[in-house]
Design a protein around this motif. Structure first.
Motif, short mmCIF file in Angstrom:
data_model
loop_
_atom_site.label_atom_id
_atom_site.label_comp_id
_atom_site.label_asym_id
_atom_site.label_seq_id
_atom_site.Cartn_x
_atom_site.Cartn_y
_atom_site.Cartn_z
N ASN A 111 26.74 9.08 18.97
CA ASN A 111 26.59 9.85 17.74
C ASN A 111 27.89 10.53 17.33
O ASN A 111 28.23 10.57 16.14
N ASP A 116 18.49 9.58 18.95
CA ASP A 116 17.85 10.75 19.54
C ASP A 116 18.41 10.93 20.96
O ASP A 116 18.11 10.15 21.86
N ASP A 117 19.22 11.95 21.15
CA ASP A 117 19.91 12.15 22.43
C ASP A 117 19.17 13.11 23.36
O ASP A 117 19.70 13.50 24.40
N ARG A 118 17.94 13.47 23.02
CA ARG A 118 17.20 14.43 23.85
C ARG A 118 16.74 13.82 25.17
O ARG A 118 16.41 14.54 26.11
N GLU A 175 16.63 5.47 26.00
CA GLU A 175 17.28 5.42 24.69
C GLU A 175 16.94 4.14 23.94
O GLU A 175 16.79 4.15 22.72
N VAL A 233 13.35 4.51 22.60
CA VAL A 233 13.32 5.47 21.49
C VAL A 233 13.84 4.83 20.21
O VAL A 233 13.24 4.96 19.14
N SER A 253 11.79 3.94 16.71
CA SER A 253 12.27 4.37 15.39
C SER A 253 12.39 3.19 14.44
O SER A 253 12.07 3.29 13.26
N HIS A 266 6.99 12.52 22.50
CA HIS A 266 7.49 12.50 21.13
C HIS A 266 7.33 11.15 20.43
O HIS A 266 7.40 11.11 19.20
N TYR A 267 7.14 10.06 21.18
CA TYR A 267 7.11 8.75 20.54
C TYR A 267 5.84 7.95 20.79
O TYR A 267 5.68 6.87 20.23
#
Length: 332
Positions: free
Chosen positions: A102, A234-236, A242, A245, A249, A298-299
């Motif tokens: 990012n 999303d780097d959380r 990754e 995620v 998306s 979250h996903y």
């Protein structure tokens, strides 16, 4: 898709449909390559040299993001890259792989890229036309927003087209079972693993581009317009999940990823993280558990009961790996 989609729980996120057929204001073909370095100056130099040997040099901008390496490695990196026309940026702390990508993607320079090429430092692109072919794979279908080449791992005993390259986006049960050191060896686990890892389509045909649900995080190209639309990577999750995620998306926005089998990139598995030939320490195991739990929350919309079941299974995984040690390595 490769033989259909493995059904799971849809990601709980805004279902924004991005029209990738609309012409981009920066449709120049310009590519920004972003290499994330962490205590791997020698590897990063090899990666940079392979990029500069590409036949699209005039349209290629190379950015090296140092993820807060040691002072000695940072100085060595500066020395090694001093004679190259690249941008070198150092992060004040380790942001993880997605965070490092990012940073490089967001840098403001004189030329806004149309594509971002993300690379581990232990990747090299041996063919001079690799970047051009990845761009062509994306332009072949307006729904494609990201693509990966085939990855040839140095220690992999099978050919790249027969090896695990990309996966389907996992739902709760797939993530729980396939990533468990013992559940994945049950009959149910093996079936889930084969479905998730596209075993039904391997070996992949060479010289083409195939739609898929995720990318290979070691090396992938993504349309910058799409990357900005999803708020960047999303780097959380910091280090793990990754790929899943990003795949979630992509799917949530009615787009697709692609595997470009016309390009084969060389990879030294584990070299960029310092884990080559080593068993993962406990802190890495726990970091993966946290990353997976983040993904589920979250996903996939996993609620408290599912999260509790997940933590119970992962506790058993960690105990097996930690206490059994060499025995687990032999039998698992």
């Amino acid at each position: 898709m490769f033989g259909g989609t493995h059904q799971g729980v849809a990601p709980r996120m805004a279902e924004t449909i991005l029209d990738m057929t609309a012409p981009s204001q920066t449709a120049t073909g310009r590519v920004r390559a972003v290499i994330v370095n962490y205590n791997g100056a020698g590897l990063t130099l090899r990666c940079v040299e392979s990029l500069l040997a590409q036949d699209c040099t005039l349209q290629l901008e190379t950015v090296v993001v140092d993820n807060h390496s040691s002072e000695d490695n940072w100085r060595l990196l500066q020395q090694e890259l001093a004679g190259y026309s690249i941008i070198l940026h150092r992060c004040p702390k380790n942001l993880g792989y997605a965070g490092g990508i990012n940073v490089g993607a967001k840098l403001q320079t004189d030329h806004a890229p149309e594509y971002i090429l993300a690379l581990n430092s232990d990747i090299t692109l041996p063919g001079a036309g690799a970047i051009r072919q990845l761009v062509a794979a994306l332009r072949e279908d307006p729904r494609r927003v990201a693509c990966s080449p085939l990855i040839r791992d140095r220690d992999c005993p099978v050919t790249p087209q027969a090896a695990l390259q990309v996966s389907r986006v996992p739902d709760f049960w797939t993530l729980l079972v396939v990533h468990s050191c013992w559940l994945r060896r049950t009959g149910f686990g093996r079936r889930l693993q084969r479905a998730q890892q596209y075993e039904d389509r391997r070996p992949f045909p060479l010289g083409t581009a195939l739609d898929c649900e995720t990318i290979n995080g070691a090396c992938f190209m993504i349309v910058r317009q799409f990357l900005e639309a999803i708020g960047y990577l999303d780097d959380r999750g910091f280090l793990y999940t990754e790929e899943a995620v990003l795949g979630a998306s992509i799917r949530a926005r009615n787009a697709t990823a692609s595997l470009c089998t016309a390009v084969i990139a060389d990879h030294i598995q584990g070299a960029s993280t310092g884990m080559r030939g080593r068993r993962r320490p406990l802190r890495r195991e726990l970091q993966q558990v946290r990353s997976e739990l983040f993904y589920l929350r979250h996903y996939t919309g996993t609620k408290w009961f599912g999260q509790g079941l997940f933590l119970l299974v992962r506790s058993a995984d960690v105990l097996l790996k930690t206490l059994a040690g060499p025995l687990v390595k032999v039998f698992l």
